[in-house]
Design a protein around this motif. Structure first.
Motif, PDB file in Angstrom:
ATOM      1  N   SER A 319       0.886  -0.965  -0.063  1.00 34.27           N
ATOM      2  CA  SER A 319       0.194  -0.143   0.101  1.00 34.27           C
ATOM      3  C   SER A 319       0.964   1.161  -0.039  1.00 34.27           C
ATOM      4  N   LEU A 320       2.331   1.591   0.560  1.00 36.85           N
ATOM      5  CA  LEU A 320       3.213   2.365   0.779  1.00 36.85           C
ATOM      6  C   LEU A 320       3.619   2.630  -0.701  1.00 36.85           C
ATOM      7  N   PHE A 321       4.064   1.417  -0.893  1.00 34.33           N
ATOM      8  CA  PHE A 321       4.468   1.761  -2.644  1.00 34.33           C
ATOM      9  C   PHE A 321       3.424   2.156  -3.528  1.00 34.33           C
ATOM     10  N   GLY A 322       2.287   1.538  -3.488  1.00 33.33           N
ATOM     11  CA  GLY A 322       1.426   1.936  -4.062  1.00 33.33           C
ATOM     12  C   GLY A 322       0.431   3.371  -4.244  1.00 33.33           C
ATOM     13  N   PHE A 323       1.413   4.272  -2.511  1.00 31.05           N
ATOM     14  CA  PHE A 323       0.775   5.565  -2.986  1.00 31.05           C
ATOM     15  C   PHE A 323       1.588   6.052  -3.271  1.00 31.05           C
ATOM     16  N   LEU A 324       3.144   5.666  -3.564  1.00 35.62           N
ATOM     17  CA  LEU A 324       4.165   6.450  -3.971  1.00 35.62           C
ATOM     18  C   LEU A 324       4.048   6.357  -5.599  1.00 35.62           C
ATOM     19  N   TRP A 325       3.561   5.502  -5.927  1.00 36.40           N
ATOM     20  CA  TRP A 325       3.094   4.727  -7.762  1.00 36.40           C
ATOM     21  C   TRP A 325       2.128   6.366  -7.861  1.00 36.40           C
ATOM     22  N   MET A 326       1.247   5.568  -7.229  1.00 38.55           N
ATOM     23  CA  MET A 326      -0.735   6.587  -7.945  1.00 38.55           C
ATOM     24  C   MET A 326       0.017   8.058  -8.042  1.00 38.55           C
ATOM     25  N   THR A 327       1.495   7.983  -6.960  1.00 35.99           N
ATOM     26  CA  THR A 327       1.196   9.620  -7.038  1.00 35.99           C
ATOM     27  C   THR A 327       2.268  10.246  -7.964  1.00 35.99           C
ATOM     28  N   GLN A 328       3.531   9.471  -8.208  1.00 33.29           N
ATOM     29  CA  GLN A 328       3.929   9.855  -9.715  1.00 33.29           C
ATOM     30  C   GLN A 328       3.383   9.746 -10.993  1.00 33.29           C
ATOM     31  N   PHE A 329       2.084   8.646 -10.691  1.00 30.78           N
ATOM     32  CA  PHE A 329       1.590   8.351 -11.472  1.00 30.78           C
ATOM     33  C   PHE A 329       0.975   9.973 -12.554  1.00 30.78           C
ATOM     34  N   VAL A 330      -0.584   9.898 -11.425  1.00 27.89           N
ATOM     35  CA  VAL A 330      -0.558  11.691 -11.452  1.00 27.89           C
ATOM     36  C   VAL A 330      -0.185  12.744 -11.908  1.00 27.89           C
ATOM     37  N   PHE A 331       1.778  13.000 -11.592  1.00 28.28           N
ATOM     38  CA  PHE A 331       2.001  13.669 -11.539  1.00 28.28           C
ATOM     39  C   PHE A 331       2.799  13.271 -13.220  1.00 28.28           C
ATOM     40  N   ALA A 332       2.981  12.384 -13.753  1.00 38.50           N
ATOM     41  CA  ALA A 332       3.002  11.725 -15.311  1.00 38.50           C
ATOM     42  C   ALA A 332       2.667  12.289 -16.138  1.00 38.50           C
ATOM     43  N   CYS A 333       0.900  11.711 -15.749  1.00 41.64           N
ATOM     44  CA  CYS A 333      -0.455  12.234 -16.804  1.00 41.64           C
ATOM     45  C   CYS A 333      -0.578  13.753 -16.595  1.00 41.64           C
ATOM     46  N   GLN A 334      -0.063  14.430 -15.616  1.00 43.43           N
ATOM     47  CA  GLN A 334      -0.213  15.837 -15.357  1.00 43.43           C
ATOM     48  C   GLN A 334       0.936  16.684 -16.481  1.00 43.43           C
ATOM     49  N   ASN A 335       1.922  15.805 -16.403  1.00 46.73           N
ATOM     50  CA  ASN A 335       2.801  16.704 -17.452  1.00 46.73           C
ATOM     51  C   ASN A 335       2.994  16.135 -18.730  1.00 46.73           C
ATOM     52  N   PHE A 336       2.412  15.061 -18.987  1.00 44.63           N
ATOM     53  CA  PHE A 336       2.055  14.589 -20.115  1.00 44.63           C
ATOM     54  C   PHE A 336       0.780  15.656 -20.867  1.00 44.63           C
ATOM     55  N   VAL A 337      -0.129  16.251 -20.043  1.00 45.33           N
ATOM     56  CA  VAL A 337      -1.506  16.633 -20.576  1.00 45.33           C
ATOM     57  C   VAL A 337      -0.820  17.969 -20.757  1.00 45.33           C
ATOM     58  N   VAL A 338       0.265  18.536 -20.491  1.00 45.59           N
ATOM     59  CA  VAL A 338       0.743  19.948 -20.278  1.00 45.59           C
ATOM     60  C   VAL A 338       1.899  19.820 -21.332  1.00 45.59           C
ATOM     61  N   ALA A 339       2.680  18.733 -21.570  1.00 43.15           N
ATOM     62  CA  ALA A 339       3.940  18.181 -22.705  1.00 43.15           C
ATOM     63  C   ALA A 339       2.572  18.418 -24.205  1.00 43.15           C
ATOM     64  N   GLY A 340       1.831  17.404 -24.656  1.00 45.07           N
ATOM     65  CA  GLY A 340       1.348  17.317 -25.510  1.00 45.07           C
ATOM     66  C   GLY A 340       0.197  18.750 -26.196  1.00 45.07           C
ATOM     67  N   ALA A 341      -0.492  19.964 -24.534  1.00 46.81           N
ATOM     68  CA  ALA A 341      -1.036  20.576 -25.454  1.00 46.81           C
ATOM     69  C   ALA A 341      -0.126  21.839 -25.868  1.00 46.81           C
ATOM     70  N   VAL A 342       1.321  21.826 -24.864  1.00 48.78           N
ATOM     71  CA  VAL A 342       2.371  23.091 -25.751  1.00 48.78           C
ATOM     72  C   VAL A 342       2.809  22.768 -26.525  1.00 48.78           C
TER      73      VAL A 342
END
Length: 574
Positions: A319-342
Motif C-alpha cells: 500500500s505504501l509503494f502503491g501510494f508512491l506509484w499512484m502519486t507519480q502516475f498522477v504527476f506523469a499524466c499532468q506532465n503529459f497533458v501539459v506537454a501535449g498541449a504545448v
C-alpha cells in the motif's frame, strides 16, 4: 485500458517504426496523428496492482472489526460494551458485555519479564483513571501524561482561537496569493527579459556587497587581534579564520557566478525568449493551469490475540509503494497533458486554428499512452522506495556503527541526484512521446540524444529558469507574509500573529508552485520542441515552426558557426 485496445485495433497490428530525424524532417507537420498503444504491459500491471490492493482492503474489512480499536477488548477477545460472538478455542469468549464499557489495562512485571492484561469493567478501579475512549490506566501514568497535556493544551487552544478569529483574513490572503500568482504569470508573459536580467543584476550586486563586507570584517577582526593580549586569544584567532574562510568562499562564488553570466549571456536571452513563449502558450490555453485488522489467534491458555498476518504485513508495504506509484502516475499524466498541449501549440503554424489542444492531449494520453505514464511513474516510485529502504538501513547501521554516517550521507546524495535525473529524463521522454508517439524507452533514448546535443542550452534554461521561478515563488510568499503582518498587526484578541501568517504563507507558496510548475513544464516542452525544430528544419526549404523571437538565436548560432569556419579556413591557408 479498454480505450487503448480500441485505439490499437484502429491503427492495426503493425507497430510503426521509430522515425529518424531525416525522415521526420521531410514529413513532420506536428505531433503524429496515427499512434499505437505504448507500454501496455505496464498499464496491465498497474491495473492488477490496484485490483490486488482493493481485494486486500476488502478482505481486511471483512475480517476486521473496527469496534476492537474503538472500544478495546479483553484477553479473551471480548469487545467491551457489546454482546460478543464466541471464538472457537477460547472458552471465555462470547461474553455479553453490554453495559460493561471500560477497559482496564494493567502490567505485571516479574524481574525483567512484563506481561500486560486487559479486562472489561463497569467502572475504573480506585487507583486507575478513565482516559480517552474509556481506557482505564494507572494513575501514575495518567498524571505524567496530564502534566504534558496541560502544558501544551493552552498553547493549542490559543493557536486554534487565533485561527478561528482570523479565518476571514486567512481566506482573503489565500485569494490574494492566487491573484499574485496570476500577476506573476502575466509579468513573465510580457516582461520576462526585464525580470530575468533584473534578478541576475540584483543577485550580482548582493554577491559583490556580501563579499566586500566579509573582507572588511575580516580585516577589522585581524587588526583587533594583532594588538590583543587578553584572555581567549585563541578563540578570537579562530573567529578571524572563520571570517577569512567565509570571505574566500564568497569570492570564489562571485568569480564563478560572473564568469557563468559572461559566458552564458546569449543563453540567458534564450531563457527570456522561452519565458515569453511559454506566456503566449499559456495565454492561448488558460485552462491548462487547472489542472490494524486480522483474525483471532487463541493460545494454550484460551487467551486471544490479533497478530497481523503475513498477507496484511505485505499488503501494508504494498500500500505504501502503491501510494508512491499512484502519486507519480498522477504527476506523469499532468506532465503529459501539459506537454501535449504545448507541443501542439508550438507545431501549429496558424495559432487561430489551434482548436482544443488540452482535450486533444488528454485524449491521446487516455487512448494510447497511459502505459507509458505507468512505466515512467513506476521507475520513479521504485527509486523512491529504494531510497526509503536505504534510509531505514542507514538508521540501523548508525545504531551499530557511527563511522558509517559520512558514507551513508554521500550514498544518499548520489541516490537523490540519480532520482532527480530520472525525473528530468522522464519529463522529457513524455514530451517525445507526445511528438512522435513512440514508447517510453525509445522516447527516453531520443530525449537523451537531444539533451546531450543541446547540453549548454538545457543547462542554461534549467539552472537560470529554475532560479527565476524559485525567486518568483519566494516573492509571492514573502509578499503575502508582509500583507498578512500588516493586516493582522492591530487585530484584537490575537495571541500568536505568526500562526495565521504562517498558514497564509504556506498556502501562497503551494499555490504559486502549482501555477509555476505548469509554466516550468511548458518551458521544458518549448525548449525540446525548439531543439527538434532546429534539427529537422533549415528555415528555407523546410521552414521553422518557431516564432521570430526564437529564430534570432538560430541565426546568431549560424553566424557564429560561419565566423568560426572562416577563421579555421584562414588558419589552414596560412
Amino acid at each position: 485500458m479498454g480505450c487503448c485496445c480500441v485505439a490499437s485495433s484502429r491503427v492495426g497490428s503493425v507497430k510503426p517504426k521509430t522515425r529518424s530525424f531525416a525522415e521526420s524532417s521531410e514529413e513532420f507537420e506536428g505531433p503524429v496523428k496515427e499512434r499505437h498503444c505504448t507500454d501496455v504491459l505496464f498499464l496491465i500491471l498497474l491495473g492488477i496492482y490496484i485490483l490486488f490492493l482493493l481485494v486486500g482492503v476488502g478482505v481486511a474489512f471483512k475480517r476486521g472489526d473496527p469496534r476492537r480499536l474503538l472500544y478495546g477488548y479483553d484477553d479473551y477477545g471480548n469487545i467491551c460494551g457489546v454482546k460478543n460472538i464466541k471464538i472457537g478455542g477460547a472458552n471465555k469468549s462470547g461474553v455479553d458485555y453490554t453495559g460493561v464499557r471500560y477497559l482496564k489495562i494493567s502490567t505485571t512485571c516479574t524481574g525483567t519479564d512484563c506481561k500486560m492484561s486487559k479486562d472489561c469493567l463497569k467502572s475504573c478501579p480506585p487507583d486507575y483513571e478513565n482516559t480517552t475512549l474509556r481506557r482505564c490506566l494507572p494513575s501514575k501514568v495518567t498524571q505524567s501524561t496530564t502534566k504534558i497535556f496541560q502544558s501544551t493544551l493552552p498553547f493549542l487552544e490559543e493557536m486554534g482561537s487565533d485561527i478561528s478569529l482570523c479565518w476571514r483574513e486567512i481566506l482573503l490572503l489565500c485569494l490574494i496569493s492566487i491573484g499574485l500568482s496570476v500577476v506573476l504569470l502575466i509579468v513573465f508573459r510580457f516582461c520576462a527579459a526585464i525580470v530575468i536580467w533584473a534578478v541576475l543584476i540584483i543577485v550580482t550586486i548582493a554577491s559583490i556587497a556580501c563579499t566586500i563586507y566579509l573582507w572588511i570584517m575580516w580585516n577589522q577582526k585581524k587588526k583587533n587581534l594583532d594588538g590583543y593580549e587578553g584572555p581567549n586569544k585563541e578563540l578570537k584567532a579562530k573567529q578571524v579564520n572563520y571570517w577569512l574562510i567565509a570571505a574566500i568562499i564568497s569570492t570564489v562564488f562571485l568569480v564563478i557566478y560572473l564568469l557563468v553570466i559572461a559566458f552564458m549571456r546569449k543563453k540567458i536571452k534564450l531563457v527570456a525568449a522561452l519565458f515569453e513563449e511559454a506566456g503566449k502558450c499559456i495565454g492561448a490555453m488558460p485552462l491548462i493551469l487547472l489542472q490494524p485488522l486480522s483474525k483471532p489467534l487463541v493460545d494454550a491458555q484460551g487467551k486471544v490475540t490479533y497478530p497481523i498476518e503475513t498477507f496484511f504485513q505485505v499488503l501494508r508495504w504494498l500500500s505504501l509503494f502503491g501510494f508512491l506509484w499512484m502519486t507519480q502516475f498522477v504527476f506523469a499524466c499532468q506532465n503529459f497533458v501539459v506537454a501535449g498541449a504545448v507541443a501542439t501549440w508550438y507545431f501549429t503554424r496558424d495559432k487561430h486554428k489551434l482548436g482544443n489542444p488540452i482535450w486533444k492531449s488528454l485524449g491521446i494520453l487516455i487512448g494510447h499512452h497511459l502505459g507509458s505514464a505507468a512505466y515512467g511513474s513506476l521507475i520513479i516510485a521504485i527509486m523512491k522506495a529504494i531510497r526509503a529502504l536505504f534510509r531505514m538501513l542507514q538508521k540501523y547501521m548508525d545504531s551499530q556503527n557511527q563511522r558509517c554516517d559520512i558514507f551513508w550521507k554521500i550514498f544518499q546524495c548520489c541516490l537523490s541526484c540519480f532520482e532527480s535525473y530520472l525525473k528530468f529524463l522522464s519529463k522529457n521522454a513524455y514530451i517525445m512521446i507526445v511528438i512522435y508517439g513512440d514508447g517510453f524507452c525509445a522516447s527516453a533514448r531520443r530525449a537523451f540524444a537531444t539533451l546531450t546535443a543541446n547540453i549548454l542550452r538545457i543547462a542554461a534554461v534549467d539552472s537560470i529558469g529554475d532560479f527565476i521561478l524559485f525567486i518568483g515563488k519566494m516573492g509571492v510568499t514573502v509578499s503575502v507574509a508582509f500583507i498578512a503582518l500588516e493586516m493582522l498587526r492591530d487585530k484584537e484578541g490575537l495571541n500568536y500573529i505568526w500562526a495565521p501568517v504562517a498558514i497564509s504563507s504556506v498556502f501562497a507558496f503551494l499555490v504559486c508552485h502549482c501555477f509555476l510548475s505548469v509554466y516550468e513544464m511548458a518551458i521544458d516542452t518549448l525548449l525540446l520542441c525548439f531543439c527538434e525544430d532546429c534539427q529537422m528544419n533549415d528555415g528555407s526549404s523546410r521552414p521553422y515552426f518557431m516564432s521570430r523571437s526564437l529564430m534570432v538565436f538560430v541565426e546568431s548560432s549560424r553566424r557564429d558557426a560561419a565566423i568560426l569556419s572562416a577563421s579555421s579556413k584562414r588558419k589552414m591557408l596560412d
